[in-house]
Design a protein around this motif. Structure first.
Motif, PDB file in Angstrom:
ATOM      1  N   PHE A 178       0.784  -1.238   0.000  1.00 17.80           N
ATOM      2  CA  PHE A 178       0.000   0.000   0.000  1.00 17.80           C
ATOM      3  C   PHE A 178       0.815   1.286   0.000  1.00 17.80           C
ATOM      4  CE2 PHE A 178      -3.108  -3.195   0.990  1.00 17.80           C
ATOM      5  CZ  PHE A 178      -4.155  -2.801   0.165  1.00 17.80           C
ATOM      6  N   PRO A 179       2.094   1.288   0.337  1.00 19.28           N
ATOM      7  CA  PRO A 179       2.877   2.512   0.108  1.00 19.28           C
ATOM      8  C   PRO A 179       2.948   2.939  -1.361  1.00 19.28           C
ATOM      9  CG  PRO A 179       3.972   1.177   1.748  1.00 19.28           C
ATOM     10  CD  PRO A 179       2.824   0.341   1.213  1.00 19.28           C
ATOM     11  N   ARG A 180       2.502   2.088  -2.272  1.00 19.80           N
ATOM     12  CA  ARG A 180       2.446   2.518  -3.673  1.00 19.80           C
ATOM     13  C   ARG A 180       1.437   3.655  -3.848  1.00 19.80           C
ATOM     14  NH1 ARG A 180       2.748  -3.241  -7.028  1.00 19.80           N
ATOM     15  NH2 ARG A 180       4.469  -4.112  -5.796  1.00 19.80           N
ATOM     16  N   HIS A 181       0.406   3.697  -3.015  1.00 23.26           N
ATOM     17  CA  HIS A 181      -0.516   4.837  -3.050  1.00 23.26           C
ATOM     18  C   HIS A 181       0.209   6.104  -2.610  1.00 23.26           C
ATOM     19  CE1 HIS A 181      -4.554   3.067  -3.873  1.00 23.26           C
ATOM     20  NE2 HIS A 181      -3.938   1.956  -3.511  1.00 23.26           N
ATOM     21  N   GLU A 182       1.014   5.990  -1.573  1.00 21.16           N
ATOM     22  CA  GLU A 182       1.815   7.135  -1.138  1.00 21.16           C
ATOM     23  C   GLU A 182       2.757   7.585  -2.251  1.00 21.16           C
ATOM     24  OE1 GLU A 182       5.542   8.131   1.877  1.00 21.16           O
ATOM     25  OE2 GLU A 182       4.294   6.367   2.269  1.00 21.16           O
ATOM     26  N   TYR A 183       3.422   6.640  -2.865  1.00 19.63           N
ATOM     27  CA  TYR A 183       4.358   6.910  -3.958  1.00 19.63           C
ATOM     28  C   TYR A 183       3.666   7.700  -5.064  1.00 19.63           C
ATOM     29  CZ  TYR A 183       7.936   5.312  -7.432  1.00 19.63           C
ATOM     30  OH  TYR A 183       8.913   5.207  -8.386  1.00 19.63           O
ATOM     31  N   PHE A 184       2.473   7.224  -5.466  1.00 19.73           N
ATOM     32  CA  PHE A 184       1.703   7.923  -6.491  1.00 19.73           C
ATOM     33  C   PHE A 184       1.306   9.326  -6.033  1.00 19.73           C
ATOM     34  CE2 PHE A 184      -2.611   9.221  -7.641  1.00 19.73           C
ATOM     35  CZ  PHE A 184      -2.477   9.402  -9.010  1.00 19.73           C
ATOM     36  N   ARG A 185       0.821   9.454  -4.829  1.00 20.53           N
ATOM     37  CA  ARG A 185       0.365  10.756  -4.347  1.00 20.53           C
ATOM     38  C   ARG A 185       1.510  11.764  -4.301  1.00 20.53           C
ATOM     39  NH1 ARG A 185      -3.736   8.884   0.633  1.00 20.53           N
ATOM     40  NH2 ARG A 185      -5.191   7.725  -0.704  1.00 20.53           N
ATOM     41  N   ARG A 186       2.677  11.327  -3.916  1.00 15.79           N
ATOM     42  CA  ARG A 186       3.840  12.221  -3.908  1.00 15.79           C
ATOM     43  C   ARG A 186       4.183  12.683  -5.329  1.00 15.79           C
ATOM     44  NH1 ARG A 186       7.129  12.312   0.750  1.00 15.79           N
ATOM     45  NH2 ARG A 186       6.308  11.048   2.459  1.00 15.79           N
ATOM     46  N   ILE A 187       4.121  11.773  -6.271  1.00 20.27           N
ATOM     47  CA  ILE A 187       4.415  12.128  -7.662  1.00 20.27           C
ATOM     48  C   ILE A 187       3.385  13.127  -8.180  1.00 20.27           C
ATOM     49  CG2 ILE A 187       4.431  11.181 -10.012  1.00 20.27           C
ATOM     50  CD1 ILE A 187       5.657   8.600  -8.708  1.00 20.27           C
ATOM     51  N   LEU A 188       2.118  12.888  -7.894  1.00 20.03           N
ATOM     52  CA  LEU A 188       1.053  13.809  -8.297  1.00 20.03           C
ATOM     53  C   LEU A 188       1.275  15.195  -7.709  1.00 20.03           C
ATOM     54  CD1 LEU A 188      -1.846  14.457  -9.404  1.00 20.03           C
ATOM     55  CD2 LEU A 188      -2.707  13.594  -7.201  1.00 20.03           C
ATOM     56  N   CYS A 189       1.543  15.255  -6.416  1.00 19.81           N
ATOM     57  CA  CYS A 189       1.739  16.556  -5.758  1.00 19.81           C
ATOM     58  C   CYS A 189       2.977  17.261  -6.277  1.00 19.81           C
ATOM     59  CB  CYS A 189       1.832  16.363  -4.246  1.00 19.81           C
ATOM     60  SG  CYS A 189       0.285  15.845  -3.487  1.00 19.81           S
ATOM     61  N   ASN A 190       4.010  16.509  -6.609  1.00 17.61           N
ATOM     62  CA  ASN A 190       5.214  17.140  -7.135  1.00 17.61           C
ATOM     63  C   ASN A 190       4.964  17.767  -8.500  1.00 17.61           C
ATOM     64  OD1 ASN A 190       8.157  17.603  -6.776  1.00 17.61           O
ATOM     65  ND2 ASN A 190       8.259  16.414  -8.668  1.00 17.61           N
ATOM     66  N   LEU A 191       4.180  17.083  -9.349  1.00 17.47           N
ATOM     67  CA  LEU A 191       3.858  17.638 -10.663  1.00 17.47           C
ATOM     68  C   LEU A 191       3.066  18.940 -10.528  1.00 17.47           C
ATOM     69  CD1 LEU A 191       2.862  14.514 -12.787  1.00 17.47           C
ATOM     70  CD2 LEU A 191       4.909  15.908 -13.035  1.00 17.47           C
ATOM     71  N   LEU A 192       2.051  18.920  -9.702  1.00 20.02           N
ATOM     72  CA  LEU A 192       1.242  20.130  -9.521  1.00 20.02           C
ATOM     73  C   LEU A 192       2.044  21.240  -8.851  1.00 20.02           C
ATOM     74  CD1 LEU A 192      -2.082  18.435  -8.362  1.00 20.02           C
ATOM     75  CD2 LEU A 192      -1.678  19.568 -10.555  1.00 20.02           C
ATOM     76  N   GLY A 193       2.839  20.883  -7.855  1.00 29.38           N
ATOM     77  CA  GLY A 193       3.667  21.885  -7.181  1.00 29.38           C
ATOM     78  C   GLY A 193       4.674  22.524  -8.109  1.00 29.38           C
ATOM     79  N   ARG A 194       5.256  21.732  -8.975  1.00 26.12           N
ATOM     80  CA  ARG A 194       6.214  22.269  -9.952  1.00 26.12           C
ATOM     81  C   ARG A 194       5.540  23.274 -10.870  1.00 26.12           C
ATOM     82  NH1 ARG A 194       7.728  18.073 -14.311  1.00 26.12           N
ATOM     83  NH2 ARG A 194       5.656  18.783 -14.982  1.00 26.12           N
TER      84      ARG A 194
END
Length: 481
Positions: A417-433
């Protein structure tokens, strides 16, 4: 130098960190496609050691070990659980830049609080510590799901399955919903040598003697109804491509009769049969308001020697280069023309098809449901950082990222289930960038935070019609930092 797997792992701007920590991390998890065994959930299995929960059935790790020169005895063979873990630990340093390296250490941290790197020198200490924890009630299967704030799990089940464990779980106060998903792939394979044996099993489950194509349809409808009665609301198909040959009901009935009699079918007959079955099954989903999923593009069981020795689904599959566009268009159009197109999620395995899938869903959005047609998350070989970003970018460029139903594990492991965390971090990084670069307005940060919450959890909840999650039983949430 940024520390490895810090609280701000993959978050390369202040905006990304704000989006993740305040909006993504606290969200519950809906894992709407996985292969977790429902019997182990119902029985609240207590694993004896980390190898059993981590290495049994994990094709990703098996492939890495083989590539690292590990003998099959230590992968799927008769070596002891400790010996298999030791060989995996020796392999881990060689997985750098493979997502397995990050996933391995995320899972050790989130579940076991272990920050030491896994390698041959640390293997015994980590093995013993994990095993010590796994013997406690807090590490039984149901507790693992609760602690990761998993509120809904959709397993993958054959129409002939009894669903007895789903029923048993529904009768308990276990807070996580465990729902079945209808996976009728075996019913669509008249060319398979064991097809008649499968039909006998399906018929027994449905209480229908399957002798004709009409009998097969009746059996599948009965099982579809049964799945719905147990809370099921998704189907799934794992195919190389969609089948869209022309056919008549009389032709398909004759083809089925031949198959039931054990006669060989031509390639054209197999194509017709599969085409008819796909339409029939899609109409069942439409009638009930279900969501149909199509996982397309895997080239399976490439190694004949390994297939003979170990059987199917043991880690010898790859990305295929099947033509997808014309068949996708024709299949979806057939259903749409009859106004029988259910909510649909399309997953591609070949990254060359990203833009094709992202544009195809736009052809059949009809305004009836927000995000009715979905371009599914990065799947199998594509559920790593580079491919997740490409999928998110393709969807953003050609559709509505804001309506995306988000991540799933597609896993057989209770530690995934940390794969959900992994995905969420990637999503937030794209939007934050994008905000930091002036490509999105900083004054819209409250909306972007809401958007992150929706993609992490809310969109899936609403799309599948799940009730809002209750507060987690424990305040502990391994994914939050």
């Amino acid at each position: 130098m940024t520390p490895f797997l810090s609280d701000d792992f993959l978050l390369h701007s202040a905006t990304a960190r704000q989006l993740y920590h305040f909006h993504a991390a606290p969200q519950p998890i809906i894992d709407y496609h996985c292969h977790l065994p429902p019997d182990q959930i119902a029985q609240n299995r207590q694993f004896e050691n980390i190898t059993q929960v981590w290495l049994y059935g994990d094709h990703y790790k098996w492939r890495a070990m083989r590539a690292n020169g590990v003998n099959e005895r230590f992968v799927t063979g008769d070596a002891s659980d400790w010996e298999k873990f030791e060989k995996w630990a020796e392999t881990v340093p060689y997985t750098v830049r493979n997502p397995l390296y990050n996933w391995t250490h995320l899972e050790l941290r989130r579940y076991f609080g272990i920050t030491e790197l896994l390698n041959k020198n640390s293997a015994r200490r980590i093995y013993d510590r994990c095993n010590e924890l796994l013997q406690t009630p807090e590490y039984a299967v149901q507790s693992l799901l609760r602690k990761m704030n998993v509120v809904t799990v959709c397993t993958t089940d054959d129409p002939a399955d009894s669903l007895e464990y789903h029923q048993a779980l529904a009768a308990t106060d276990f807070g996580t919903r465990i729902l079945p998903t209808f996976r009728p792939d075996k019913a669509m394979t008249p060319e398979a040598p064991d097809y008649n044996q499968y039909l006998d099993r399906l018929g027994a489950a449905a209480g229908v003697g399957i002798q004709t194509y009409a009998d097969l349809q009746a059996a599948l409808r009965q099982r579809h109804d049964f799945f719905a009665a147990q809370g099921g609301r998704l189907s799934d198909h794992g195919l190389e491509r969609l089948y869209v040959a022309d056919y008549t009901e009389a032709e398909v009935a004759a083809i089925f009769t031949k198959a039931r009699a054990g006669q060989a079918l031509s390639a054209a007959e197999v194509e017709q049969f599969k085409s008819a079955m796909l339409i029939f099954l899609a109409e069942l989903d439409w009638e009930k308001g279900w969501t149909q999923q199509f996982h397309l593009g895997a080239l399976r069981n490439n190694n004949t020697r390994a297939l003979r020795q170990l059987g199917p689904d043991t880690g010898w599959d790859s990305i295929g280069d099947f033509e997808q566009g014309r068949a996708l268009s024709r299949f979806l159009d057939r259903l749409d023309t009859q106004d029988k197109l259910a909510k649909t999620i399309l997953y591609n395995l070949n990254p060359a098809d990203n833009d094709l899938f992202a544009t195809m869903i736009g052809n059949f959005q009809d305004g009836s449901v927000a995000g009715k047609m979905q371009f599914g998350s990065g799947w199998w070989f594509l559920d790593q950082k580079d491919s997740m970003e490409k999928q998110l970018n393709a969807l953003s460029n050609m559709g509505l990222l804001s309506r995306f139903v988000g991540m799933l594990t597609d896993s057989r492991s209770f530690l995934s289930f940390p794969r959900h965390e992994y995905f969420r971090r990637i999503l937030c990084n794209l939007l934050g960038r994008d905000v930091e670069n002036g490509e999105l307005p900083a004054e819209e940060l409250p909306w972007l935070g809401e958007l992150v919450e929706k993609i992490s959890y809310g969109n899936a909840r609403d799309y599948f019609g799940f009730a809002p999650a209750a507060a987690p039983a424990s305040a502990e949430y391994f994914g939050a930092n």
